[in-house]
Motif scaffolding. Structure first.
Motif, short mmCIF file in Angstrom:
data_model
loop_
_atom_site.label_atom_id
_atom_site.label_comp_id
_atom_site.label_asym_id
_atom_site.label_seq_id
_atom_site.Cartn_x
_atom_site.Cartn_y
_atom_site.Cartn_z
N LYS A 1 23.66 29.94 43.68
CA LYS A 1 23.75 30.88 42.54
C LYS A 1 23.07 30.23 41.24
O LYS A 1 22.55 30.87 40.42
CB LYS A 1 25.10 31.35 42.27
CG LYS A 1 26.46 30.11 41.47
CD LYS A 1 27.46 31.08 41.50
CE LYS A 1 28.27 30.76 42.52
NZ LYS A 1 29.33 31.60 43.12
N ASP B 1 27.21 34.91 47.99
CA ASP B 1 28.06 34.98 46.85
C ASP B 1 29.16 36.19 47.46
O ASP B 1 28.71 37.27 47.17
CB ASP B 1 27.75 35.39 45.29
CG ASP B 1 28.77 34.05 44.60
OD1 ASP B 1 30.11 33.65 45.13
OD2 ASP B 1 28.55 33.66 43.79
N SER B 2 30.33 36.19 47.34
CA SER B 2 31.64 36.67 48.08
C SER B 2 31.56 38.32 46.67
O SER B 2 30.93 39.63 47.57
CB SER B 2 33.03 36.71 48.24
OG SER B 2 33.03 36.46 46.86
N GLU B 3 30.93 38.30 45.99
CA GLU B 3 31.17 39.35 44.50
C GLU B 3 29.97 40.18 43.84
O GLU B 3 29.54 40.74 44.57
CB GLU B 3 31.27 39.26 43.21
CG GLU B 3 32.86 37.96 42.29
CD GLU B 3 33.08 36.42 43.51
OE1 GLU B 3 32.28 36.19 44.28
OE2 GLU B 3 34.28 36.41 43.48
N ASN C 1 31.97 29.00 36.99
CA ASN C 1 31.42 30.34 37.93
C ASN C 1 31.63 30.97 37.81
O ASN C 1 29.90 32.16 38.13
CB ASN C 1 32.76 29.65 39.31
CG ASN C 1 32.40 30.65 41.01
OD1 ASN C 1 30.77 30.37 41.00
ND2 ASN C 1 32.72 31.19 41.26
N GLU D 1 28.07 33.66 37.94
CA GLU D 1 28.52 34.45 38.56
C GLU D 1 27.46 35.68 37.21
O GLU D 1 27.05 36.93 38.19
CB GLU D 1 28.84 35.49 39.36
CG GLU D 1 29.78 34.21 40.01
CD GLU D 1 31.32 34.54 41.23
OE1 GLU D 1 31.26 33.57 42.07
OE2 GLU D 1 31.37 35.06 41.05
MG MG Z 1 32.10 34.34 44.13
#
Ligand code: MG
Ligand code: NAD
Length: 383
Positions: free
Chosen positions: A123, A148-150, A215, A219
């Motif tokens: 990221k 990235d999971s989001e 973080n 994001e």
């Molecule tokens: Mg994440």
């Protein structure tokens, strides 16, 4: 067979990606890179037989040669140039950027220029150079597939909705191990406490970033680049169990969400095989056990990671780089036990107030700003 280069193969994302690749057995690994951990790299080389590998420096390259002298035809490179070569100069169709930090900027740009699709975990690269990377990817017809999971969740919520405007992105956050603590309590937290994430097992840098909420700040900035939304169109929602990975609200009020157990292999696999959904081993959500999903608001005063990021994003230019580089520097010192938890915020604040601001942020400005920020913090009183 599709071919892949895995940058950062020995890390948390890198090893999980290789387990996904192992499970399906239909991706050819062209390149593997890491900084250290040569014994794990050696195992990976023997299993996946890449044509190019890259390690941190010449000494590590020599050591690796000694270890795997029996494998002929494999190219071993090192350092900045080696990383660019592994990212851009192999036959890979897809590059997974799973290295940590803005060291990923140059290899990612080179890989896009070479026409390779990017599965993006790194990221810090988008935060500092998203304004270069996204238009370049468009120009080259290259896909940027979020890991990235989001962002993977948001990307999944966008499928089938092409042409529909996003009203709002609801970016979920666990809140990290210190959610609910007061500033006074944060004076005493240790590195060990910061490394205990409630839901995810990740590399050390991102785990500390989760505890400071930096973080989530990174994001938010990452999401503005990936999805072309403004900072105001992103709302951070605390969802402590990390079951909802993020949501998208459309203009008719419909909210689409992606849910699942906290398992990074899902977003990794989705990026590697997009748009296909392949089978994946592991636990499934059981709503009879789960019973409830709770929400909260972020405490931006106690954990200013998020507000620093928004401020950097509003200001633009090289400010996101100053924010990110100061955080990388400060977290490095925190991991070495040289500064306290709250000094991470002090360092970021001080760098954002004092490192010269530039409106323009071409690649050379970004790299220069990174050095200036490091230099500033090395000499500043906060350290
Ligand atoms: Mg994440
Ligand atoms: P990690 O520390 O576990 O692994 C990092 C990898 O990069 C290792 O292979 C390491 O050798 C390599 N590396 C580190 N510094 C390097 C350098 N200077 N030059 C070349 N190689 C270097 O990190 P991670 O947790 O896997 O995270 C990787 C990236 O993915 C980060 O940007 C992180 O924010 C992002 N990410 C991670 C997760 C997760 O679950 N771990 C989730 C979302 C996003």
């Amino acid at each position: 067979m599709r071919k892949i280069a895995v940058l950062g193969s020995t890390g948390s994302i890198g090893t999980q990606a290789l387990s996904v690749i192992r499970e399906h057995g239909d991706l050819q690994v062209e390149a593997l890179t890491c900084r250290g951990n040569l014994s794990l790299l050696e195992e990976q080389i023997r299993e996946f037989r890449p044509k190019t590998v890259c390690v941190g420096d010449e000494k590590a390259a020599m050591e690796l040669k000694g270890r795997i002298g029996d494998l002929s035809g494999m190219k071993i490179c090192f350092g900045r140039e080696g990383l660019i070569e592994a990212a851009a100069e192999t036959d890979a169709d897809l590059v997974l950027t799973a290295i940590v930090g803005m060291v990923g900027v140059e290899p990612t740009i080179h890989a896009i220029e070479a026409g390779k699709d990017i599965a993006l975990a790194n990221k810090e690269t988008l935060v500092t150079a998203g304004h270069i990377i996204m238009p370049l990817a468009k120009e080259k017809g290259v896909k940027i597939l979020p890991v990235d999971s989001e962002h993977s969740a948001i990307f999944q919520c966008l499928q089938g909705n092409e042409g529909n405007r996003i009203k709002k992105i609801l970016l979920t956050a666990s809140g990290g191990p210190f959610f609910g603590k007061t500033r006074k309590e944060l004076e005493r937290v240790t590195l060990e406490d910061a490394l205990k994430h409630p839901n995810w097992s990740m590399g050390k840098k991102i785990t500390v970033d989760s505890s400071t909420m930096v973080n989530k700040g990174l994001e938010v900035l990452e999401a503005t680049h990936l999805f072309g939304v403004t900072l105001r169109e992103i709302q951070v929602v605390i969802q402590p169990k990390s079951i909802i990975h993020s949501m998208v609200e459309y203009e008719d009020g419909a909210v689409m969400a992606q849910l699942g157990t906290p398992d990074m292999r899902l977003p990794i696999q989705y990026a590697l095989y997009y748009p296909a959904r392949l089978s994946l081993s592991g636990d499934r959500l059981d709503f009879r056990v789960l019973k409830e999903i709770t929400f909260d608001e972020p405490d931006e005063e106690t954990f200013p990671g998020l507000s620093f990021a928004r401020e950097a994003g509003e200001k633009g230019g090289n400010m996101p780089t100053i924010f990110n580089a100061a955080n990388e520097y400060a977290v490095g010192r925190f991991l070495e036990g040289r500064i306290s938890f709250l000094q991470i915020y002090e360092m970021i604040r001080s760098a954002m107030d004092n490192v010269p601001f530039k409106n323009e942020a071409a690649l050379n400005d970004i790299l220069e700003t990174e050095q200036e920020t490091y230099e500033y913090l090395r000499n500043a009183k906060v350290s």
